[in-house]
Scaffold this motif. Structure first.
Motif, PDB file in Angstrom:
ATOM      1  N   ARG A  37       0.827  -1.131  -0.131  1.00 48.16           N
ATOM      2  CA  ARG A  37      -0.030   0.116  -0.167  1.00 48.16           C
ATOM      3  C   ARG A  37       0.714   1.195  -0.051  1.00 48.16           C
ATOM      4  NH1 ARG A  37      -2.261  -0.529   6.104  1.00 48.16           N
ATOM      5  NH2 ARG A  37      -0.375  -0.040   7.217  1.00 48.16           N
ATOM      6  N   GLN A  38       0.190   2.338  -0.557  1.00 50.95           N
ATOM      7  CA  GLN A  38       0.928   3.587  -0.354  1.00 50.95           C
ATOM      8  C   GLN A  38      -0.092   4.772   0.041  1.00 50.95           C
ATOM      9  OE1 GLN A  38       3.286   4.722  -3.840  1.00 50.95           O
ATOM     10  NE2 GLN A  38       4.374   6.371  -2.719  1.00 50.95           N
ATOM     11  N   ALA A  39       0.378   5.170   1.446  1.00 48.53           N
ATOM     12  CA  ALA A  39      -0.655   6.228   2.152  1.00 48.53           C
ATOM     13  C   ALA A  39      -0.125   7.451   1.462  1.00 48.53           C
ATOM     14  CB  ALA A  39      -0.337   6.077   3.353  1.00 48.53           C
ATOM     15  N   PRO A  40      -1.260   8.591   1.493  1.00 49.61           N
ATOM     16  CA  PRO A  40      -1.020   9.967   0.818  1.00 49.61           C
ATOM     17  C   PRO A  40       0.220  10.619   1.412  1.00 49.61           C
ATOM     18  CG  PRO A  40      -3.213   9.733   1.423  1.00 49.61           C
ATOM     19  CD  PRO A  40      -2.611   8.286   2.037  1.00 49.61           C
ATOM     20  N   GLY A  41       1.106  10.897   0.622  1.00 46.13           N
ATOM     21  CA  GLY A  41       2.507  11.652   1.088  1.00 46.13           C
ATOM     22  C   GLY A  41       3.639  10.683   1.781  1.00 46.13           C
ATOM     23  N   TYR A  59       3.389 -11.055   7.532  1.00 46.33           N
ATOM     24  CA  TYR A  59       2.760  -9.681   7.521  1.00 46.33           C
ATOM     25  C   TYR A  59       3.679  -8.635   8.421  1.00 46.33           C
ATOM     26  CZ  TYR A  59      -1.417 -12.603   6.238  1.00 46.33           C
ATOM     27  OH  TYR A  59      -2.356 -13.363   5.723  1.00 46.33           O
ATOM     28  N   PRO A  60       3.607  -7.553   8.172  1.00 44.75           N
ATOM     29  CA  PRO A  60       4.259  -6.632   9.074  1.00 44.75           C
ATOM     30  C   PRO A  60       3.391  -6.369  10.242  1.00 44.75           C
ATOM     31  CG  PRO A  60       3.004  -5.398   7.286  1.00 44.75           C
ATOM     32  CD  PRO A  60       3.075  -6.732   6.902  1.00 44.75           C
ATOM     33  N   ASP A  61       4.117  -6.011  11.354  1.00 54.67           N
ATOM     34  CA  ASP A  61       3.533  -5.448  12.479  1.00 54.67           C
ATOM     35  C   ASP A  61       2.103  -4.679  12.469  1.00 54.67           C
ATOM     36  OD1 ASP A  61       6.444  -5.937  14.698  1.00 54.67           O
ATOM     37  OD2 ASP A  61       5.076  -7.448  13.910  1.00 54.67           O
ATOM     38  N   SER A  62       2.229  -3.932  11.645  1.00 51.86           N
ATOM     39  CA  SER A  62       1.293  -2.822  11.351  1.00 51.86           C
ATOM     40  C   SER A  62      -0.034  -3.459  11.182  1.00 51.86           C
ATOM     41  CB  SER A  62       1.707  -1.795  10.490  1.00 51.86           C
ATOM     42  OG  SER A  62       1.931  -2.510   9.116  1.00 51.86           O
ATOM     43  N   VAL A  63      -0.226  -4.660  10.477  1.00 53.30           N
ATOM     44  CA  VAL A  63      -1.241  -5.303   9.858  1.00 53.30           C
ATOM     45  C   VAL A  63      -1.481  -6.623  10.549  1.00 53.30           C
ATOM     46  CG1 VAL A  63      -1.371  -3.752   7.862  1.00 53.30           C
ATOM     47  CG2 VAL A  63      -0.597  -6.209   7.904  1.00 53.30           C
ATOM     48  N   LYS A  86      -8.017   0.976  10.723  1.00 50.13           N
ATOM     49  CA  LYS A  86      -7.837   1.914  11.331  1.00 50.13           C
ATOM     50  C   LYS A  86      -7.526   3.191  10.420  1.00 50.13           C
ATOM     51  CE  LYS A  86      -5.076  -0.654  14.417  1.00 50.13           C
ATOM     52  NZ  LYS A  86      -3.771  -1.032  15.045  1.00 50.13           N
ATOM     53  N   ALA A  87      -7.673   4.353  10.997  1.00 53.53           N
ATOM     54  CA  ALA A  87      -7.490   5.700   9.893  1.00 53.53           C
ATOM     55  C   ALA A  87      -6.000   5.500   9.337  1.00 53.53           C
ATOM     56  CB  ALA A  87      -7.451   6.912  10.886  1.00 53.53           C
ATOM     57  N   GLU A  88      -5.055   4.961   9.943  1.00 57.20           N
ATOM     58  CA  GLU A  88      -3.651   4.782   9.252  1.00 57.20           C
ATOM     59  C   GLU A  88      -3.675   3.820   8.267  1.00 57.20           C
ATOM     60  OE1 GLU A  88      -4.467   5.048  12.560  1.00 57.20           O
ATOM     61  OE2 GLU A  88      -3.165   3.710  13.828  1.00 57.20           O
ATOM     62  N   ASP A  89      -4.757   3.190   8.230  1.00 60.72           N
ATOM     63  CA  ASP A  89      -4.778   2.116   6.897  1.00 60.72           C
ATOM     64  C   ASP A  89      -5.267   2.700   5.612  1.00 60.72           C
ATOM     65  OD1 ASP A  89      -6.059  -0.282   9.621  1.00 60.72           O
ATOM     66  OD2 ASP A  89      -4.087  -0.383   8.442  1.00 60.72           O
ATOM     67  N   THR A  90      -5.674   4.092   5.586  1.00 66.27           N
ATOM     68  CA  THR A  90      -6.131   4.705   4.538  1.00 66.27           C
ATOM     69  C   THR A  90      -4.927   4.851   3.439  1.00 66.27           C
ATOM     70  OG1 THR A  90      -7.621   6.074   5.752  1.00 66.27           O
ATOM     71  CG2 THR A  90      -6.782   6.972   3.648  1.00 66.27           C
ATOM     72  N   GLY A 114      -3.917  -0.412  -8.606  1.00 68.15           N
ATOM     73  CA  GLY A 114      -4.518  -0.201  -7.283  1.00 68.15           C
ATOM     74  C   GLY A 114      -6.024   0.091  -6.914  1.00 68.15           C
ATOM     75  N   THR A 115      -6.450   0.261  -5.672  1.00 71.93           N
ATOM     76  CA  THR A 115      -7.706   0.329  -5.240  1.00 71.93           C
ATOM     77  C   THR A 115      -7.626   1.183  -4.251  1.00 71.93           C
ATOM     78  OG1 THR A 115      -9.962  -0.374  -4.811  1.00 71.93           O
ATOM     79  CG2 THR A 115      -8.089  -1.832  -3.959  1.00 71.93           C
ATOM     80  N   ARG A 116      -8.417   2.113  -3.984  1.00 66.70           N
ATOM     81  CA  ARG A 116      -8.241   3.272  -2.965  1.00 66.70           C
ATOM     82  C   ARG A 116      -9.091   2.840  -1.782  1.00 66.70           C
ATOM     83  NH1 ARG A 116      -6.527   8.506  -2.841  1.00 66.70           N
ATOM     84  NH2 ARG A 116      -6.500   8.428  -4.730  1.00 66.70           N
ATOM     85  N   VAL A 117      -8.321   2.722  -0.438  1.00 66.68           N
ATOM     86  CA  VAL A 117      -9.148   2.391   0.686  1.00 66.68           C
ATOM     87  C   VAL A 117      -9.078   3.429   1.606  1.00 66.68           C
ATOM     88  CG1 VAL A 117      -9.246   1.305   2.619  1.00 66.68           C
ATOM     89  CG2 VAL A 117      -8.776   0.123   0.635  1.00 66.68           C
ATOM     90  N   THR A 118     -10.258   4.006   2.109  1.00 63.66           N
ATOM     91  CA  THR A 118     -10.378   5.375   3.035  1.00 63.66           C
ATOM     92  C   THR A 118     -11.109   4.808   4.175  1.00 63.66           C
ATOM     93  OG1 THR A 118     -10.625   7.060   1.021  1.00 63.66           O
ATOM     94  CG2 THR A 118     -11.084   7.687   3.144  1.00 63.66           C
ATOM     95  N   VAL A 119     -10.337   5.027   5.424  1.00 65.57           N
ATOM     96  CA  VAL A 119     -10.975   4.482   6.718  1.00 65.57           C
ATOM     97  C   VAL A 119     -10.968   5.905   7.591  1.00 65.57           C
ATOM     98  CG1 VAL A 119     -10.716   3.265   8.749  1.00 65.57           C
ATOM     99  CG2 VAL A 119      -9.535   2.640   6.418  1.00 65.57           C
ATOM    100  N   SER A 120     -12.232   6.309   7.848  1.00 63.56           N
ATOM    101  CA  SER A 120     -12.425   7.350   8.757  1.00 63.56           C
ATOM    102  C   SER A 120     -13.598   7.164   9.598  1.00 63.56           C
ATOM    103  CB  SER A 120     -12.690   8.603   8.134  1.00 63.56           C
ATOM    104  OG  SER A 120     -13.810   8.607   7.244  1.00 63.56           O
ATOM    105  N   SER A 121     -13.929   8.085  10.701  1.00 63.52           N
ATOM    106  CA  SER A 121     -15.061   7.913  11.543  1.00 63.52           C
ATOM    107  C   SER A 121     -16.168   8.841  10.862  1.00 63.52           C
ATOM    108  CB  SER A 121     -14.701   8.227  12.802  1.00 63.52           C
ATOM    109  OG  SER A 121     -14.111   9.692  12.873  1.00 63.52           O
TER     110      SER A 121
END
Length: 121
Positions: A37-41, A59-63, A86-90, A114-121
Motif C-alpha cells: 500500500r501507499q498512503a498519501p504523502g 505480515y508486518p506488525d502494522s497489520v 484504522k485511519a492509518e490504513d487509509t 491499485g484500489t483506494r481504501v479510505t478509513v474514517s469515522s
C-alpha cells in the motif's frame, strides 16, 4: 502477468473490507501475488509477502492479526481481508509479485493500478 485490484472504498473505523486481485496472462508467478500500500504523502509499505523459508504468508506488525491473505487458485484471485480498520490504513492498495530481499525488505514487481481504501469515522 496482468493484475487488477478491486474492492476498495470508504469504511468506518473498526470496520472490514475485502480487496480482490485478479490475475491474467502468464501463470508461473501466481504464488508470488501479494499486497502493498501507499498512503498519501508516504512511501510504499508491504502488507504481505511470501516467506522464503516455508512459503507461508508473512505480515508486518502494522497489520498482523487484522489482515489476512487468501486465494482462489481456480479464479486466479488473491484476496486481502482487512478487519479492525484504522485511519492509518487509509491508502491505495496494490497487488504485485513479491520478493523477500532479506535485509532489503520486500520488493514488488508488476503491480496493478491499485484500489483506494479510505478509513474514517
Amino acid at each position: 502477468v496482468q493484475l487488477v485490484e478491486s474492492g476498495g472504498g470508504w469504511v468506518q473505523t473498526g470496520g472490514s473490507l475485502r480487496l480482490s486481485c485478479t490475475a491474467s496472462g502468464s501463470t508461473g508467478d501466481d504464488y508470488r501475488i501479494h499486497w502493498f500500500r501507499q498512503a498519501p504523502g508516504k512511501g510504499r509499505e508491504g502488507v504481505s509477502c511470501l516467506s522464503p523459508s516455508d512459503g507461508s504468508t508473512v505480515y508486518p506488525d502494522s497489520v498482523k492479526g487484522r489482515f489476512l491473505v487468501s486465494s482462489d487458485n481456480a479464479r486466479r484471485t488473491v484476496y486481502l481481508q482487512m478487519n479492525s480498520l484504522k485511519a492509518e490504513d487509509t491508502a491505495i492498495y496494490y497487488c504485485g509479485l513479491c520478493r523477500d530481499e532479506g535485509e532489503n525488505g520486500w520488493e514488488y514487481d508488476q503491480w496493478g493500478r491499485g484500489t483506494r481504501v479510505t478509513v474514517s469515522s
